[in-house]
Scaffold this motif. Sequence first.
Motif, PDB file in Angstrom:
ATOM      1  N   GLN A  69       0.819  -1.202   0.000  1.00  0.00           N
ATOM      2  CA  GLN A  69       0.000   0.000   0.000  1.00  0.00           C
ATOM      3  C   GLN A  69       0.859   1.261   0.000  1.00  0.00           C
ATOM      4  N   ARG A  70       1.959   1.277   0.728  1.00  0.00           N
ATOM      5  CA  ARG A  70       2.828   2.452   0.761  1.00  0.00           C
ATOM      6  C   ARG A  70       3.501   2.664  -0.598  1.00  0.00           C
ATOM      7  N   ARG A  71       3.947   1.588  -1.202  1.00  0.00           N
ATOM      8  CA  ARG A  71       4.578   1.719  -2.516  1.00  0.00           C
ATOM      9  C   ARG A  71       3.573   2.133  -3.582  1.00  0.00           C
ATOM     10  N   LEU A  72       2.378   1.601  -3.493  1.00  0.00           N
ATOM     11  CA  LEU A  72       1.335   1.991  -4.441  1.00  0.00           C
ATOM     12  C   LEU A  72       0.982   3.460  -4.274  1.00  0.00           C
ATOM     13  N   ASN A  73       0.924   3.942  -3.048  1.00  0.00           N
ATOM     14  CA  ASN A  73       0.640   5.349  -2.791  1.00  0.00           C
ATOM     15  C   ASN A  73       1.745   6.242  -3.340  1.00  0.00           C
ATOM     16  N   GLU A  74       3.007   5.805  -3.198  1.00  0.00           N
ATOM     17  CA  GLU A  74       4.117   6.608  -3.706  1.00  0.00           C
ATOM     18  C   GLU A  74       4.100   6.681  -5.234  1.00  0.00           C
ATOM     19  N   ARG A  75       3.666   5.600  -5.867  1.00  0.00           N
ATOM     20  CA  ARG A  75       3.685   5.561  -7.336  1.00  0.00           C
ATOM     21  C   ARG A  75       2.502   6.309  -7.952  1.00  0.00           C
ATOM     22  N   LEU A  76       1.366   6.287  -7.306  1.00  0.00           N
ATOM     23  CA  LEU A  76       0.157   6.831  -7.908  1.00  0.00           C
ATOM     24  C   LEU A  76      -0.297   8.153  -7.285  1.00  0.00           C
TER      25      LEU A  76
ATOM     26  N   TYR B  68      13.279   1.240  -4.075  1.00  0.00           N
ATOM     27  CA  TYR B  68      12.110   1.115  -4.939  1.00  0.00           C
ATOM     28  C   TYR B  68      12.045   2.341  -5.849  1.00  0.00           C
ATOM     29  N   ALA B  69      12.037   2.118  -7.164  1.00  0.00           N
ATOM     30  CA  ALA B  69      11.950   3.203  -8.145  1.00  0.00           C
ATOM     31  C   ALA B  69      10.497   3.348  -8.575  1.00  0.00           C
ATOM     32  N   ALA B  70       9.795   4.290  -7.979  1.00  0.00           N
ATOM     33  CA  ALA B  70       8.368   4.426  -8.237  1.00  0.00           C
ATOM     34  C   ALA B  70       8.073   4.920  -9.638  1.00  0.00           C
ATOM     35  N   TYR B  71       9.018   5.687 -10.255  1.00  0.00           N
ATOM     36  CA  TYR B  71       8.743   6.283 -11.563  1.00  0.00           C
ATOM     37  C   TYR B  71       9.631   5.699 -12.654  1.00  0.00           C
TER      38      TYR B  71
ATOM     39  N   TRP C 288       5.971  -0.747 -11.682  1.00  0.00           N
ATOM     40  CA  TRP C 288       4.841  -1.627 -11.432  1.00  0.00           C
ATOM     41  C   TRP C 288       5.208  -2.777 -10.479  1.00  0.00           C
ATOM     42  N   ASN C 289       6.487  -3.069 -10.382  1.00  0.00           N
ATOM     43  CA  ASN C 289       6.941  -4.190  -9.558  1.00  0.00           C
ATOM     44  C   ASN C 289       7.068  -3.726  -8.105  1.00  0.00           C
ATOM     45  N   ASP C 290       5.923  -3.476  -7.477  1.00  0.00           N
ATOM     46  CA  ASP C 290       5.920  -2.901  -6.135  1.00  0.00           C
ATOM     47  C   ASP C 290       5.494  -3.889  -5.067  1.00  0.00           C
TER      48      ASP C 290
END
Length: 336
Positions: A97-104, A141-144, A149-151
Amino acid sequence: MARGHDAVRRLAWQSKPSTPLCRSCISALQSRLASTAASPVETAPIEPSPSGKAPPPLTASESHSIRYILKASVILSRPPVLTRTLTPFEKAFFLYQRRLNERLALPFTRYFYYQRGTAGDIEWKRKIRERKTPARDIGVYAAYGKQGWNDELLVGDRIHEPEEQIERLLEDAEVESKEGDKDDVVERPMPRITEADKTGDLRSLNRSLERTVYLVVKTPKGWGFPAAVLERRESLHTAAERVIVQTGGVNMNTWVVGNTPIGHHVLNYVRARKDSGAELRGEKIFFMKARIMAGQANLEGNKLGVEDFHWLSKEEVQKTFDPQHWNAVKKILPER
Protein backbone atom coordinates in the motif's frame (compact mmCIF):
# COMPACT_ATOMS: atom_id res chain seq x y z
CA MET A 1 -59.71 -0.07 38.26
CA ALA A 2 -62.85 0.99 36.38
CA ARG A 3 -62.84 -2.24 34.41
CA GLY A 4 -62.65 -4.22 37.68
CA HIS A 5 -65.69 -2.45 39.09
CA ASP A 6 -67.63 -3.06 35.85
CA ALA A 7 -66.79 -6.77 35.95
CA VAL A 8 -67.89 -7.05 39.58
CA ARG A 9 -71.17 -5.27 38.89
CA ARG A 10 -71.77 -7.50 35.84
CA LEU A 11 -71.23 -10.68 37.90
CA ALA A 12 -73.43 -9.35 40.67
CA TRP A 13 -76.23 -8.46 38.22
CA GLN A 14 -76.06 -11.85 36.48
CA SER A 15 -76.10 -13.81 39.75
CA LYS A 16 -78.79 -11.93 41.73
CA PRO A 17 -80.03 -8.83 39.95
CA SER A 18 -82.58 -8.04 42.64
CA THR A 19 -80.25 -8.35 45.64
CA PRO A 20 -77.48 -5.74 46.16
CA LEU A 21 -74.01 -6.86 47.27
CA CYS A 22 -72.24 -5.60 50.34
CA ARG A 23 -68.78 -4.00 50.32
CA SER A 24 -67.05 -7.18 51.58
CA CYS A 25 -68.55 -9.29 48.78
CA ILE A 26 -67.44 -6.76 46.16
CA SER A 27 -63.88 -6.76 47.58
CA ALA A 28 -63.80 -10.57 47.52
CA LEU A 29 -64.90 -10.63 43.89
CA GLN A 30 -62.29 -8.05 42.94
CA SER A 31 -59.44 -10.02 44.57
CA ARG A 32 -60.67 -13.22 42.84
CA LEU A 33 -60.66 -11.52 39.44
CA ALA A 34 -57.17 -10.07 40.04
CA SER A 35 -55.76 -13.47 41.04
CA THR A 36 -57.15 -15.22 37.95
CA ALA A 37 -55.95 -12.48 35.56
CA ALA A 38 -52.37 -12.35 36.91
CA SER A 39 -49.81 -14.53 35.14
CA PRO A 40 -47.92 -17.08 37.24
CA VAL A 41 -44.42 -16.05 38.32
CA GLU A 42 -41.68 -18.34 37.02
CA THR A 43 -38.86 -19.11 39.42
CA ALA A 44 -35.32 -19.58 38.09
CA PRO A 45 -33.82 -23.00 38.80
CA ILE A 46 -31.02 -23.19 41.31
CA GLU A 47 -27.67 -23.83 39.71
CA PRO A 48 -26.07 -27.21 40.42
CA SER A 49 -23.67 -27.58 43.32
CA PRO A 50 -19.97 -28.41 42.88
CA SER A 51 -20.84 -32.08 43.49
CA GLY A 52 -23.06 -32.07 40.40
CA LYS A 53 -26.29 -32.63 42.39
CA ALA A 54 -28.86 -29.84 42.41
CA PRO A 55 -30.29 -28.93 45.83
CA PRO A 56 -33.94 -29.81 46.44
CA PRO A 57 -36.52 -27.14 45.56
CA LEU A 58 -37.70 -24.84 48.31
CA THR A 59 -41.10 -25.24 49.89
CA ALA A 60 -43.27 -22.39 51.11
CA SER A 61 -42.34 -23.05 54.74
CA GLU A 62 -38.59 -23.17 53.96
CA SER A 63 -38.30 -20.11 51.71
CA HIS A 64 -38.14 -17.64 54.62
CA SER A 65 -35.22 -19.49 56.25
CA ILE A 66 -33.08 -19.99 53.12
CA ARG A 67 -30.59 -17.36 52.05
CA TYR A 68 -27.43 -16.83 49.98
CA ILE A 69 -24.29 -14.88 50.82
CA LEU A 70 -23.90 -11.92 48.44
CA LYS A 71 -20.37 -11.10 47.27
CA ALA A 72 -18.82 -8.44 45.03
CA SER A 73 -15.87 -9.63 42.94
CA VAL A 74 -13.68 -7.16 41.03
CA ILE A 75 -12.20 -7.93 37.61
CA LEU A 76 -9.42 -5.34 37.69
CA SER A 77 -7.60 -5.18 34.34
CA ARG A 78 -4.87 -3.29 32.57
CA PRO A 79 -5.73 -2.87 28.85
CA PRO A 80 -3.19 -3.55 26.08
CA VAL A 81 -0.40 -1.00 25.86
CA LEU A 82 0.84 -1.96 22.38
CA THR A 83 -0.96 -2.90 19.20
CA ARG A 84 -0.85 -6.57 18.39
CA THR A 85 1.89 -8.03 16.22
CA LEU A 86 0.95 -8.01 12.54
CA THR A 87 0.68 -11.22 10.57
CA PRO A 88 3.10 -11.77 7.64
CA PHE A 89 0.30 -11.08 5.17
CA GLU A 90 -0.59 -7.78 6.88
CA LYS A 91 3.03 -6.66 6.87
CA ALA A 92 3.42 -7.38 3.14
CA PHE A 93 0.07 -5.73 2.36
CA PHE A 94 0.91 -2.49 4.20
CA LEU A 95 4.26 -2.30 2.39
CA TYR A 96 2.47 -2.75 -0.92
CA GLN A 97 0.00 0.00 0.00
CA ARG A 98 2.83 2.45 0.76
CA ARG A 99 4.58 1.72 -2.52
CA LEU A 100 1.34 1.99 -4.44
CA ASN A 101 0.64 5.35 -2.79
CA GLU A 102 4.12 6.61 -3.71
CA ARG A 103 3.69 5.56 -7.34
CA LEU A 104 0.16 6.83 -7.91
CA ALA A 105 -0.68 9.47 -5.31
CA LEU A 106 2.61 11.39 -5.08
CA PRO A 107 3.56 12.31 -8.69
CA PHE A 108 4.65 15.83 -7.76
CA THR A 109 8.09 17.30 -8.19
CA ARG A 110 10.17 17.62 -5.05
CA TYR A 111 10.02 21.42 -5.34
CA PHE A 112 6.35 21.10 -4.51
CA TYR A 113 7.48 20.11 -0.98
CA TYR A 114 10.92 21.73 -0.60
CA GLN A 115 12.51 24.94 -1.76
CA ARG A 116 15.56 24.48 -3.99
CA GLY A 117 18.84 24.33 -2.07
CA THR A 118 17.33 23.90 1.39
CA ALA A 119 18.24 21.15 3.88
CA GLY A 120 15.07 19.26 2.98
CA ASP A 121 15.94 19.38 -0.72
CA ILE A 122 19.46 18.05 -0.02
CA GLU A 123 18.07 15.20 2.09
CA TRP A 124 15.61 14.35 -0.69
CA LYS A 125 18.44 14.08 -3.22
CA ARG A 126 20.48 11.88 -0.89
CA LYS A 127 17.67 9.38 -0.49
CA ILE A 128 17.05 9.32 -4.23
CA ARG A 129 20.71 8.45 -4.85
CA GLU A 130 20.86 5.74 -2.19
CA ARG A 131 17.61 3.87 -2.78
CA LYS A 132 15.81 5.58 -5.65
CA THR A 133 13.00 6.85 -3.46
CA PRO A 134 12.49 9.68 -0.95
CA ALA A 135 10.45 7.47 1.37
CA ARG A 136 12.12 6.72 4.69
CA ASP A 137 11.30 3.09 5.44
CA ILE A 138 10.36 1.11 2.31
CA GLY A 139 13.77 0.13 0.98
CA VAL A 140 15.01 0.39 -2.61
CA TYR A 141 12.11 1.11 -4.94
CA ALA A 142 11.95 3.20 -8.14
CA ALA A 143 8.37 4.43 -8.24
CA TYR A 144 8.74 6.28 -11.56
CA GLY A 145 11.13 3.92 -13.40
CA LYS A 146 10.42 1.14 -15.87
CA GLN A 147 10.00 -1.30 -12.97
CA GLY A 148 7.61 0.93 -11.06
CA TRP A 149 4.84 -1.63 -11.43
CA ASN A 150 6.94 -4.19 -9.56
CA ASP A 151 5.92 -2.90 -6.14
CA GLU A 152 5.09 -6.15 -4.36
CA LEU A 153 7.27 -7.72 -1.71
CA LEU A 154 9.94 -10.04 -3.09
CA VAL A 155 10.51 -13.49 -1.62
CA GLY A 156 13.09 -13.35 1.16
CA ASP A 157 12.98 -9.55 1.47
CA ARG A 158 12.68 -8.40 5.10
CA ILE A 159 11.90 -4.76 4.44
CA HIS A 160 8.31 -5.35 5.55
CA GLU A 161 9.44 -6.40 9.02
CA PRO A 162 9.08 -3.67 11.69
CA GLU A 163 12.55 -4.47 13.05
CA GLU A 164 14.10 -3.89 9.62
CA GLN A 165 12.19 -0.66 9.14
CA ILE A 166 13.36 0.57 12.54
CA GLU A 167 16.98 -0.03 11.54
CA ARG A 168 16.48 1.97 8.32
CA LEU A 169 14.92 4.83 10.25
CA LEU A 170 17.82 4.84 12.69
CA GLU A 171 20.33 4.89 9.81
CA ASP A 172 18.58 7.90 8.30
CA ALA A 173 18.51 9.67 11.65
CA GLU A 174 22.23 9.04 12.23
CA VAL A 175 23.15 10.32 8.74
CA GLU A 176 21.05 13.44 9.24
CA SER A 177 22.68 14.03 12.62
CA LYS A 178 26.20 13.76 11.15
CA GLU A 179 25.50 15.93 8.12
CA GLY A 180 23.86 18.58 10.26
CA ASP A 181 26.75 18.65 12.76
CA LYS A 182 24.41 17.74 15.58
CA ASP A 183 25.49 16.16 18.83
CA ASP A 184 22.09 14.64 19.50
CA VAL A 185 22.15 10.96 20.39
CA VAL A 186 19.78 8.90 18.29
CA GLU A 187 17.68 6.95 20.76
CA ARG A 188 16.46 3.48 19.94
CA PRO A 189 12.82 2.57 20.58
CA MET A 190 11.92 0.37 23.51
CA PRO A 191 11.54 -3.35 22.69
CA ARG A 192 8.15 -5.02 22.67
CA ILE A 193 9.48 -7.81 24.88
CA THR A 194 10.21 -6.37 28.32
CA GLU A 195 12.47 -7.58 31.10
CA ALA A 196 9.42 -8.78 33.02
CA ASP A 197 8.54 -11.00 30.06
CA LYS A 198 12.06 -12.42 29.89
CA THR A 199 12.30 -13.11 33.63
CA GLY A 200 8.70 -14.30 34.01
CA ASP A 201 7.80 -11.70 36.62
CA LEU A 202 4.05 -12.27 37.02
CA ARG A 203 3.73 -9.46 39.56
CA SER A 204 4.84 -6.76 37.11
CA LEU A 205 2.40 -4.64 35.14
CA ASN A 206 5.11 -4.14 32.54
CA ARG A 207 4.50 -7.52 30.93
CA SER A 208 2.33 -8.90 28.11
CA LEU A 209 2.00 -5.40 26.70
CA GLU A 210 -0.05 -6.68 23.74
CA ARG A 211 -2.65 -8.34 25.98
CA THR A 212 -5.09 -7.42 28.71
CA VAL A 213 -3.87 -8.62 32.10
CA TYR A 214 -6.07 -9.16 35.16
CA LEU A 215 -5.35 -8.97 38.87
CA VAL A 216 -5.79 -12.41 40.45
CA VAL A 217 -5.11 -13.06 44.12
CA LYS A 218 -4.33 -16.11 46.19
CA THR A 219 -6.29 -16.76 49.39
CA PRO A 220 -6.51 -19.87 51.60
CA LYS A 221 -9.34 -21.02 49.26
CA GLY A 222 -7.13 -20.77 46.15
CA TRP A 223 -6.67 -18.38 43.23
CA GLY A 224 -9.44 -16.03 42.10
CA PHE A 225 -10.45 -12.45 41.54
CA PRO A 226 -10.58 -10.16 44.61
CA ALA A 227 -13.95 -10.55 46.34
CA ALA A 228 -15.67 -9.74 49.61
CA VAL A 229 -19.10 -10.07 51.21
CA LEU A 230 -21.43 -7.10 50.78
CA GLU A 231 -21.89 -5.11 53.95
CA ARG A 232 -25.24 -3.80 55.12
CA ARG A 233 -26.85 -1.30 52.70
CA GLU A 234 -23.77 -1.36 50.45
CA SER A 235 -24.08 -1.12 46.66
CA LEU A 236 -22.04 -3.26 44.31
CA HIS A 237 -20.12 -0.22 43.04
CA THR A 238 -19.17 0.86 46.57
CA ALA A 239 -18.28 -2.71 47.48
CA ALA A 240 -16.02 -3.01 44.44
CA GLU A 241 -14.12 0.13 45.41
CA ARG A 242 -13.73 -1.19 48.95
CA VAL A 243 -12.49 -4.58 47.70
CA ILE A 244 -9.79 -2.91 45.59
CA VAL A 245 -8.50 -0.86 48.51
CA GLN A 246 -8.65 -3.72 51.01
CA THR A 247 -6.86 -6.04 48.58
CA GLY A 248 -4.12 -3.96 46.95
CA GLY A 249 -3.92 -0.84 49.09
CA VAL A 250 -4.38 2.82 48.17
CA ASN A 251 -1.42 3.13 45.79
CA MET A 252 -3.46 2.10 42.75
CA ASN A 253 -5.27 4.62 40.57
CA THR A 254 -8.34 2.61 39.58
CA TRP A 255 -11.76 3.19 38.07
CA VAL A 256 -14.81 0.98 38.61
CA VAL A 257 -16.69 0.94 35.31
CA GLY A 258 -20.42 1.43 35.91
CA ASN A 259 -22.80 0.37 38.65
CA THR A 260 -24.01 -2.83 36.98
CA PRO A 261 -22.14 -6.15 37.17
CA ILE A 262 -20.88 -7.67 33.93
CA GLY A 263 -21.69 -11.17 35.12
CA HIS A 264 -22.67 -13.30 38.09
CA HIS A 265 -22.17 -16.79 39.42
CA VAL A 266 -24.21 -18.87 41.86
CA LEU A 267 -22.12 -21.22 43.98
CA ASN A 268 -24.23 -23.81 45.80
CA TYR A 269 -22.74 -25.58 48.77
CA VAL A 270 -22.61 -29.35 48.80
CA ARG A 271 -24.21 -29.23 52.23
CA ALA A 272 -26.28 -26.36 53.55
CA ARG A 273 -24.90 -24.44 56.53
CA LYS A 274 -26.70 -22.91 59.49
CA ASP A 275 -26.22 -19.25 60.35
CA SER A 276 -28.38 -17.37 62.90
CA GLY A 277 -31.28 -19.74 62.42
CA ALA A 278 -31.17 -19.48 58.62
CA GLU A 279 -29.95 -22.08 56.18
CA LEU A 280 -27.09 -20.92 53.94
CA ARG A 281 -27.57 -22.57 50.57
CA GLY A 282 -24.56 -20.98 48.84
CA GLU A 283 -23.03 -17.77 47.49
CA LYS A 284 -24.08 -15.35 44.76
CA ILE A 285 -21.03 -13.61 43.30
CA PHE A 286 -21.40 -10.47 41.17
CA PHE A 287 -18.44 -9.48 38.96
CA MET A 288 -17.69 -5.76 38.63
CA LYS A 289 -15.44 -4.38 35.90
CA ALA A 290 -12.58 -2.04 36.84
CA ARG A 291 -9.48 -0.53 35.22
CA ILE A 292 -6.08 0.38 36.62
CA MET A 293 -4.40 3.51 35.23
CA ALA A 294 -1.31 3.75 37.44
CA GLY A 295 0.26 2.32 40.56
CA GLN A 296 0.72 -1.25 41.75
CA ALA A 297 -0.87 -3.62 44.23
CA ASN A 298 0.61 -3.83 47.71
CA LEU A 299 -0.50 -6.71 49.94
CA GLU A 300 0.93 -5.23 53.12
CA GLY A 301 -1.88 -4.86 55.63
CA ASN A 302 -4.62 -6.18 53.34
CA LYS A 303 -7.85 -7.07 55.13
CA LEU A 304 -9.03 -9.95 52.92
CA GLY A 305 -6.37 -12.51 53.75
CA VAL A 306 -4.62 -12.24 50.38
CA GLU A 307 -1.33 -14.12 50.29
CA ASP A 308 -0.09 -13.40 46.76
CA PHE A 309 -1.14 -11.68 43.53
CA HIS A 310 -0.39 -11.98 39.79
CA TRP A 311 -1.20 -10.00 36.66
CA LEU A 312 -2.27 -12.65 34.14
CA SER A 313 -3.64 -12.79 30.61
CA LYS A 314 -6.80 -14.73 29.78
CA GLU A 315 -4.93 -17.93 28.89
CA GLU A 316 -2.91 -17.71 32.09
CA VAL A 317 -6.08 -17.15 34.12
CA GLN A 318 -7.52 -20.36 32.65
CA LYS A 319 -4.45 -22.32 33.75
CA THR A 320 -4.57 -20.81 37.27
CA PHE A 321 -8.29 -21.04 38.13
CA ASP A 322 -10.15 -24.22 38.97
CA PRO A 323 -12.57 -25.39 36.21
CA GLN A 324 -15.72 -24.22 37.99
CA HIS A 325 -14.37 -20.73 38.63
CA TRP A 326 -13.04 -20.49 35.07
CA ASN A 327 -16.39 -21.50 33.53
CA ALA A 328 -18.04 -18.67 35.46
CA VAL A 329 -15.78 -15.92 34.02
CA LYS A 330 -14.48 -17.16 30.65
CA LYS A 331 -17.26 -15.48 28.64
CA ILE A 332 -16.86 -12.05 30.26
CA LEU A 333 -13.10 -11.78 29.67
CA PRO A 334 -12.16 -10.31 26.26
CA GLU A 335 -10.00 -12.41 23.98
CA ARG A 336 -7.28 -9.76 23.84
